[in-house]
Design an enzyme around this catalytic site. Structure first.
Site, PDB file in Angstrom:
ATOM      1  N   GLY A   1       4.242 -10.684 -12.463  1.00 20.60           N
ATOM      2  CA  GLY A   1       3.367  -9.668 -12.978  1.00 20.60           C
ATOM      3  C   GLY A   1       2.500  -9.896 -14.020  1.00 20.60           C
ATOM      4  CB  SER A   2       0.767 -13.397 -15.086  1.00 14.77           C
ATOM      5  OG  SER A   2       0.012 -13.747 -14.050  1.00 14.77           O
ATOM      6  CG  ASN A   3      -3.325 -11.362 -12.032  1.00 14.61           C
ATOM      7  OD1 ASN A   3      -4.374 -11.709 -12.026  1.00 14.61           O
ATOM      8  ND2 ASN A   3      -2.660 -12.290 -11.066  1.00 14.61           N
TER       9      ASN A   3
ATOM     10  CG  ASN B   1      -4.494  -8.774  -2.421  1.00 19.96           C
ATOM     11  OD1 ASN B   1      -3.626  -8.834  -3.236  1.00 19.96           O
ATOM     12  ND2 ASN B   1      -4.535  -9.753  -1.478  1.00 19.96           N
TER      13      ASN B   1
ATOM     14  CG  MET C   1       5.190 -11.293  -2.851  1.00 20.98           C
ATOM     15  SD  MET C   1       3.734 -12.491  -2.621  1.00 20.98           S
ATOM     16  CE  MET C   1       4.126 -13.398  -1.640  1.00 20.98           C
TER      17      MET C   1
ATOM     18  CG  HIS D   1      -5.694 -15.153  -1.501  1.00 21.56           C
ATOM     19  ND1 HIS D   1      -4.376 -14.717  -0.898  1.00 21.56           N
ATOM     20  CD2 HIS D   1      -6.277 -16.130  -0.874  1.00 21.56           C
ATOM     21  CE1 HIS D   1      -4.052 -15.694  -0.144  1.00 21.56           C
ATOM     22  NE2 HIS D   1      -5.440 -16.584  -0.166  1.00 21.56           N
TER      23      HIS D   1
HETATM   24  C1  GRF Z   1      -1.605 -14.559  -7.755  1.00 19.64           C
HETATM   25  O1  GRF Z   1      -1.610 -15.759  -8.099  1.00 19.64           O
HETATM   26  C2  GRF Z   1      -2.287 -13.640  -6.982  1.00 19.64           C
HETATM   27  O2  GRF Z   1      -3.488 -14.279  -6.809  1.00 19.64           O
HETATM   28  C3  GRF Z   1      -1.519 -13.550  -5.717  1.00 19.64           C
HETATM   29  O3  GRF Z   1       0.019 -13.334  -6.398  1.00 19.64           O
HETATM   30  C4  GRF Z   1      -0.165 -14.203  -7.660  1.00 19.64           C
HETATM   31  C5  GRF Z   1       0.590 -13.001  -8.616  1.00 19.64           C
HETATM   32  O4  GRF Z   1       0.869 -13.555  -9.908  1.00 19.64           O
HETATM   33  N1  GRF Z   1      -1.813 -12.496  -4.914  1.00 19.64           N
HETATM   34  P1  GRF Z   1       1.351 -12.490 -11.117  1.00 19.64           P
HETATM   35  O5  GRF Z   1       2.348 -11.812 -10.409  1.00 19.64           O
HETATM   36  O6  GRF Z   1       0.076 -11.623 -11.234  1.00 19.64           O
HETATM   37  O7  GRF Z   1       1.581 -13.323 -12.181  1.00 19.64           O
END
Ligand code: GRF
Length: 207
Positions: free
Chosen positions: A18-20, A113, A96, A115
């Site tokens: 969940g860092s994004n 999304n 996922m 990626h």
């Molecule tokens: C990220 O690298 C994103 O590009 C991919 O999954 C990862 C998720 O990272 N789809 P986080 O959970 O946001 O840390």
């Protein structure tokens, strides 16, 4: 007095770290990104994203996929929750689970999304590892709208990341994530505040 336009409501879907999600929440808090996170949704009760949601004081929802007979039934239960919260946009951030055509149609051109590669290169679950094994010198990050195929829809923004000779998985992932945390809020801002269209089901263009 003119009424202020309500902020777009988003749900961030996470299965893991969940860092994004956190980067998006922080960008909103700083005033850089104008939208509201209605909830963080996860299919994984153990996801670290729940800890972040609590810390950020953002509501979170978990629905157990194992309680449903089909992927579509699972998504119908999710949609019910999203409707209750008046969610308009789905922001996938490390989610996922593949979405079915039912869900994609329901939120047509409203699912985004991120990626960790320069699509269409290195689609799939291990884009960072695949880029390293292939030996490419440049990889990157793509933010795109979601269509029926995996890692495929119209591209909103991309940014290149150089692969260094001494990079390993961890060092490269770290640089890619740092780029992601800036690029995702930027792409969402474009979606929410600019006029845009998708040409021939493929090209995302500002209009
Ligand atoms: C990220 O690298 C994103 O590009 C991919 O999954 C990862 C998720 O990272 N789809 P986080 O959970 O946001 O840390």
């Amino acid at each position: 007095m003119a009424k202020k336009k309500p902020l777009p409501k988003i749900a961030v879907f996470c299965s893991g770290r969940g860092s994004n999600f956190e980067a998006i929440a922080k960008s909103i808090a700083k005033g850089g990104l104008r939208c509201e996170i209605a909830c963080m949704f996860s299919d994984n009760s153990e996801a670290y994203a729940f800890t972040r949601a609590e810390r950020l004081d953002i509501p979170s929802i978990y629905i157990n996929p194992k309680s449903f007979n089909s992927r579509e039934d699972y998504e119908k239960a999710i949609v019910k929750e999203l409707k209750f919260l008046s969610v308009e946009w789905i922001v996938l951030a490390g989610y996922m689970r593949l979405l079915t055509p039912y869900f994609i149609k329901k939120y047509k051109n409203r699912i985004v999304n991120i990626h960790p590669s320069l699509l269409p290169a290195f689609k799939g679950a291990d884009a960072i590892g695949d880029a390293l094994s292939y030996g490419v010198k440049v990889t990157g990050v793509t933010v795109h709208l979601v269509d029926e195929q995996m890692d495929n829809g119209p591209i909103i923004l991309q940014k290149a990341v150089e692969i260094k000779e001494d990079d390993n998985r961890e060092s490269l992932a770290d640089r890619i994530h740092r780029v992601e945390h800036k690029l995702y809020p930027q792409a969402l801002n474009i979606l929410f505040s600019r006029n845009w269209k998708v040409v021939k089901k493929r090209r995302f263009v500002l209009s």
